[in-house]
Design a protein around this motif. Structure first.
Motif, PDB file in Angstrom:
ATOM      1  N   LEU A   9       0.841  -1.205   0.000  1.00  0.00           N
ATOM      2  CA  LEU A   9       0.000   0.000   0.000  1.00  0.00           C
ATOM      3  C   LEU A   9       0.874   1.251   0.000  1.00  0.00           C
ATOM      4  O   LEU A   9       0.523   2.267  -0.601  1.00  0.00           O
ATOM      5  N   GLU A  10       2.046   1.155   0.627  1.00  0.00           N
ATOM      6  CA  GLU A  10       2.967   2.308   0.646  1.00  0.00           C
ATOM      7  C   GLU A  10       3.504   2.570  -0.760  1.00  0.00           C
ATOM      8  O   GLU A  10       3.641   3.720  -1.184  1.00  0.00           O
ATOM      9  N   GLU A  11       3.817   1.488  -1.486  1.00  0.00           N
ATOM     10  CA  GLU A  11       4.310   1.672  -2.858  1.00  0.00           C
ATOM     11  C   GLU A  11       3.216   2.280  -3.745  1.00  0.00           C
ATOM     12  O   GLU A  11       3.472   3.172  -4.554  1.00  0.00           O
ATOM     13  N   LEU A  12       1.984   1.796  -3.564  1.00  0.00           N
ATOM     14  CA  LEU A  12       0.872   2.357  -4.343  1.00  0.00           C
ATOM     15  C   LEU A  12       0.696   3.837  -4.019  1.00  0.00           C
ATOM     16  O   LEU A  12       0.483   4.669  -4.906  1.00  0.00           O
ATOM     17  N   VAL A  52     -11.715  -5.768  -0.640  1.00  0.00           N
ATOM     18  CA  VAL A  52     -11.189  -7.003  -0.040  1.00  0.00           C
ATOM     19  C   VAL A  52      -9.686  -6.886   0.253  1.00  0.00           C
ATOM     20  O   VAL A  52      -9.123  -7.762   0.893  1.00  0.00           O
ATOM     21  N   ARG A  53      -9.049  -5.810  -0.220  1.00  0.00           N
ATOM     22  CA  ARG A  53      -7.607  -5.659   0.071  1.00  0.00           C
ATOM     23  C   ARG A  53      -7.419  -5.251   1.533  1.00  0.00           C
ATOM     24  O   ARG A  53      -7.937  -4.203   1.978  1.00  0.00           O
ATOM     25  N   ARG A  54      -6.668  -6.076   2.261  1.00  0.00           N
ATOM     26  CA  ARG A  54      -6.484  -5.818   3.687  1.00  0.00           C
ATOM     27  C   ARG A  54      -5.738  -4.495   3.896  1.00  0.00           C
ATOM     28  O   ARG A  54      -4.756  -4.222   3.210  1.00  0.00           O
ATOM     29  N   GLY A  55      -6.240  -3.690   4.811  1.00  0.00           N
ATOM     30  CA  GLY A  55      -5.555  -2.430   5.145  1.00  0.00           C
ATOM     31  C   GLY A  55      -5.813  -1.301   4.158  1.00  0.00           C
ATOM     32  O   GLY A  55      -5.206  -0.233   4.248  1.00  0.00           O
ATOM     33  N   LEU A  56      -6.733  -1.536   3.209  1.00  0.00           N
ATOM     34  CA  LEU A  56      -6.952  -0.531   2.154  1.00  0.00           C
ATOM     35  C   LEU A  56      -7.210   0.874   2.703  1.00  0.00           C
ATOM     36  O   LEU A  56      -6.804   1.875   2.115  1.00  0.00           O
ATOM     37  N   MET A  57      -7.877   0.919   3.873  1.00  0.00           N
ATOM     38  CA  MET A  57      -8.260   2.246   4.388  1.00  0.00           C
ATOM     39  C   MET A  57      -7.043   3.123   4.686  1.00  0.00           C
ATOM     40  O   MET A  57      -7.160   4.337   4.690  1.00  0.00           O
ATOM     41  N   SER A  58      -5.872   2.507   4.909  1.00  0.00           N
ATOM     42  CA  SER A  58      -4.690   3.357   5.144  1.00  0.00           C
ATOM     43  C   SER A  58      -4.334   4.093   3.843  1.00  0.00           C
ATOM     44  O   SER A  58      -3.982   5.268   3.866  1.00  0.00           O
ATOM     45  N   LEU A  59      -4.458   3.410   2.702  1.00  0.00           N
ATOM     46  CA  LEU A  59      -4.204   4.079   1.421  1.00  0.00           C
ATOM     47  C   LEU A  59      -5.276   5.137   1.149  1.00  0.00           C
ATOM     48  O   LEU A  59      -4.969   6.266   0.746  1.00  0.00           O
ATOM     49  N   VAL A 114      -5.242   6.698 -17.467  1.00  0.00           N
ATOM     50  CA  VAL A 114      -4.341   5.561 -17.543  1.00  0.00           C
ATOM     51  C   VAL A 114      -4.661   4.655 -16.350  1.00  0.00           C
ATOM     52  O   VAL A 114      -5.304   5.095 -15.391  1.00  0.00           O
ATOM     53  N   ARG A 115      -4.204   3.405 -16.431  1.00  0.00           N
ATOM     54  CA  ARG A 115      -4.590   2.415 -15.417  1.00  0.00           C
ATOM     55  C   ARG A 115      -3.373   1.731 -14.830  1.00  0.00           C
ATOM     56  O   ARG A 115      -2.544   1.217 -15.570  1.00  0.00           O
ATOM     57  N   LEU A 116      -3.316   1.745 -13.521  1.00  0.00           N
ATOM     58  CA  LEU A 116      -2.213   1.122 -12.801  1.00  0.00           C
ATOM     59  C   LEU A 116      -2.738  -0.158 -12.165  1.00  0.00           C
ATOM     60  O   LEU A 116      -3.758  -0.134 -11.476  1.00  0.00           O
ATOM     61  N   THR A 117      -2.042  -1.280 -12.392  1.00  0.00           N
ATOM     62  CA  THR A 117      -2.484  -2.529 -11.769  1.00  0.00           C
ATOM     63  C   THR A 117      -1.824  -2.676 -10.403  1.00  0.00           C
ATOM     64  O   THR A 117      -0.874  -1.949 -10.070  1.00  0.00           O
ATOM     65  N   CYS A 118      -2.274  -3.675  -9.646  1.00  0.00           N
ATOM     66  CA  CYS A 118      -1.725  -3.889  -8.304  1.00  0.00           C
ATOM     67  C   CYS A 118      -0.282  -4.376  -8.336  1.00  0.00           C
ATOM     68  O   CYS A 118       0.385  -4.392  -7.313  1.00  0.00           O
ATOM     69  N   THR A 119       0.225  -4.765  -9.515  1.00  0.00           N
ATOM     70  CA  THR A 119       1.634  -5.150  -9.614  1.00  0.00           C
ATOM     71  C   THR A 119       2.497  -3.975 -10.065  1.00  0.00           C
ATOM     72  O   THR A 119       3.691  -4.141 -10.296  1.00  0.00           O
ATOM     73  N   GLY A 120       1.886  -2.823 -10.234  1.00  0.00           N
ATOM     74  CA  GLY A 120       2.666  -1.648 -10.640  1.00  0.00           C
ATOM     75  C   GLY A 120       2.843  -1.543 -12.142  1.00  0.00           C
ATOM     76  O   GLY A 120       3.700  -0.805 -12.619  1.00  0.00           O
ATOM     77  N   THR A 121       2.034  -2.281 -12.893  1.00  0.00           N
ATOM     78  CA  THR A 121       2.084  -2.159 -14.354  1.00  0.00           C
ATOM     79  C   THR A 121       1.127  -1.050 -14.766  1.00  0.00           C
ATOM     80  O   THR A 121      -0.040  -1.060 -14.363  1.00  0.00           O
ATOM     81  N   LEU A 122       1.631  -0.118 -15.543  1.00  0.00           N
ATOM     82  CA  LEU A 122       0.778   0.979 -16.005  1.00  0.00           C
ATOM     83  C   LEU A 122       0.340   0.679 -17.437  1.00  0.00           C
ATOM     84  O   LEU A 122       1.189   0.523 -18.324  1.00  0.00           O
ATOM     85  N   TYR A 123      -0.969   0.552 -17.633  1.00  0.00           N
ATOM     86  CA  TYR A 123      -1.505   0.400 -18.986  1.00  0.00           C
ATOM     87  C   TYR A 123      -1.974   1.772 -19.453  1.00  0.00           C
ATOM     88  O   TYR A 123      -2.821   2.402 -18.824  1.00  0.00           O
ATOM     89  N   MET A 124      -1.437   2.200 -20.567  1.00  0.00           N
ATOM     90  CA  MET A 124      -1.787   3.520 -21.077  1.00  0.00           C
ATOM     91  C   MET A 124      -3.134   3.477 -21.789  1.00  0.00           C
ATOM     92  O   MET A 124      -3.729   4.513 -22.071  1.00  0.00           O
ATOM     93  N   CYS A 125      -3.619   2.245 -22.115  1.00  0.00           N
ATOM     94  CA  CYS A 125      -4.933   2.099 -22.768  1.00  0.00           C
ATOM     95  C   CYS A 125      -5.556   0.806 -22.263  1.00  0.00           C
ATOM     96  O   CYS A 125      -4.878  -0.225 -22.195  1.00  0.00           O
ATOM     97  N   LEU A 126      -6.849   0.854 -21.941  1.00  0.00           N
ATOM     98  CA  LEU A 126      -7.565  -0.338 -21.465  1.00  0.00           C
ATOM     99  C   LEU A 126      -7.524  -1.447 -22.516  1.00  0.00           C
ATOM    100  O   LEU A 126      -7.493  -2.620 -22.197  1.00  0.00           O
ATOM    101  N   GLY A 127      -7.520  -1.041 -23.782  1.00  0.00           N
ATOM    102  CA  GLY A 127      -7.673  -2.016 -24.861  1.00  0.00           C
ATOM    103  C   GLY A 127      -6.406  -2.310 -25.649  1.00  0.00           C
ATOM    104  O   GLY A 127      -6.498  -2.794 -26.775  1.00  0.00           O
ATOM    105  N   GLN A 128      -5.235  -1.988 -25.099  1.00  0.00           N
ATOM    106  CA  GLN A 128      -3.983  -2.323 -25.791  1.00  0.00           C
ATOM    107  C   GLN A 128      -3.029  -2.970 -24.799  1.00  0.00           C
ATOM    108  O   GLN A 128      -3.164  -2.801 -23.591  1.00  0.00           O
TER     109      GLN A 128
END
Ligand code: SAM
Length: 332
Positions: free
Chosen positions: A46-49, A73-80, A262-276
């Motif tokens: 959560l700190e990295e996010l 469902v992510r534990r501790g989400l409220m801290s983020l 843009v969309r950032l996944t929980c692994t830190g992958t940034l997708y610049m387009c939902l469909g690419q």
């Protein structure tokens, strides 16, 4: 002026963050029943996010939506959520919001409101408990309804997201519109998108919203409006209820020309387009010990690669999904 301008002159001011790939439901259009989820080590803390979100805010991001999987469902989400909430205002973040299936919303609604969340989107494809259980594979509608009413009681505006599916819930759209009107909720209809292998046939499910809109016009007075929330939906006002009705139409009307996201996944992958498929790996950048300046530069470089748009197709000739990754990975 925002700092993030893509090669097509679009200002990128909206970050969607998928905080987990896990979900407590298995909606038939979203996931296969038997999904394998990511190991913990692959997932950003959560700190990295928070650090990544802070960098985006520094570069002009004014809206962040937390999504998933199921974000609650992510534990501790409220801290983020609390840390991002503290960045609201002061020329920084203007809106912090969440897309949820609502199952845990009755527990978290008060806290969300307290840290500055003003609106949430709740996914609800049907009002029929049996159909709800079938669409979600094992969900109980009562929990989601309780979540929606708890959010309203906590002062949050609620928009219902309903994926329109042929032969599944298309006969319920009128009832959903009326129900939303009764309870002071906006409704947003979504066309099903070809993301990830699922067990069902997408061509069977796909219902063009152009058709739905024409049908709704027979019963409801839909007034055009230029109301926007900074997302892809286009809205009308329903004169009979006074509420808004949105349409998200990635299939019948490609919405890329005004894309600001843009969309950032929980692994830190940034997708610049939902469909690419093109993406940028921020977990590597973070874990290599990047300074704030290096992080900012990596974000600017990723935005410089944002493509013009997507071209989703669903028909019988295209039996494979347009993209292998599920919506639950990229974040809906
Ligand atoms: N679990 C949360 C929820 O249910 O809202 C957030 C994640 S979910 C992936 C976000 C939204 O994406 C939901 O409204 C869901 O209905 C929608 N969605 C998932 N797969 C989709 C698809 N293939 N096409 C269109 N919408 C999809």
């Amino acid at each position: 002026m925002p700092d993030l301008i893509d090669p097509f002159g679009r200002a990128i001011t909206y970050l969607r963050v998928s905080v987990t790939d896990r979900c407590d439901l298995r909606c038939v259009y979203c996931m296969a029943e038997d999904m394998s989820f990511l190991p913990k080590a692959d997932i950003l803390s959560l700190e990295e996010l928070d650090r990544l979100c802070a960098a985006f805010i520094r570069l002009g991001t004014s809206k962040i939506r937390l999504t998933g999987g199921e974000p609650l469902v992510r534990r501790g989400l409220m801290s983020l959520v609390g840390s991002l909430g503290a960045r609201l205002g002061h020329g920084g973040l203007r809106e912090l919001t969440l897309t949820t299936n609502g199952t845990r919303l009755s527990h978290f609604a008060g806290e969300l409101a307290a840290v500055g969340v003003r609106r949430v989107n709740v996914s609800l494809d049907t009002l029929d408990p049996t159909k709800f259980a079938a669409i979600t594979r094992w969900g109980r509608i009562g929990k989601t309804l309780d979540g929606i009413f708890a959010a309203r009681a906590a002062g949050l505006a609620v928009k219902i997201n309903m994926v329109a599916m042929k032969g599944v819930n298309e006969d319920e759209i009128d009832a959903m519109l009326a129900w939303c009107g009764e309870h002071g909720l906006d409704l947003c209809l979504i066309e099903t998108m070809p993301l990830g292998e699922i067990d069902d046939d997408r061509a069977e499910q796909y219902l063009p919203l152009s058709l739905v809109r024409a049908r709704l016009r027979k019963r409801w007075t839909l007034r055009e409006t230029d109301y926007r929330t900074g997302g892809p939906a286009r809205y009308v006002t329903v004169a009979e209820t006074g509420r808004r009705l949105g349409f998200i139409t990635p299939m019948t009307h490609n919405f890329c020309e005004s894309c600001n996201r843009v969309r950032l996944t929980c692994t830190g992958t940034l997708y610049m387009c939902l469909g690419q498929d093109d993406s940028a790996d921020f977990r590597r950048v973070l874990r290599a010990g990047a300074s704030e300046a290096e992080l900012d530069a990596a974000i600017v470089a990723a935005i410089a690669r944002k493509p013009k748009g997507h071209d989703f197709i669903i028909d019988r000739q295209h039996q494979r999904p347009a993209l292998a990754r599920h919506m639950s990975v990229t974040g809906g």
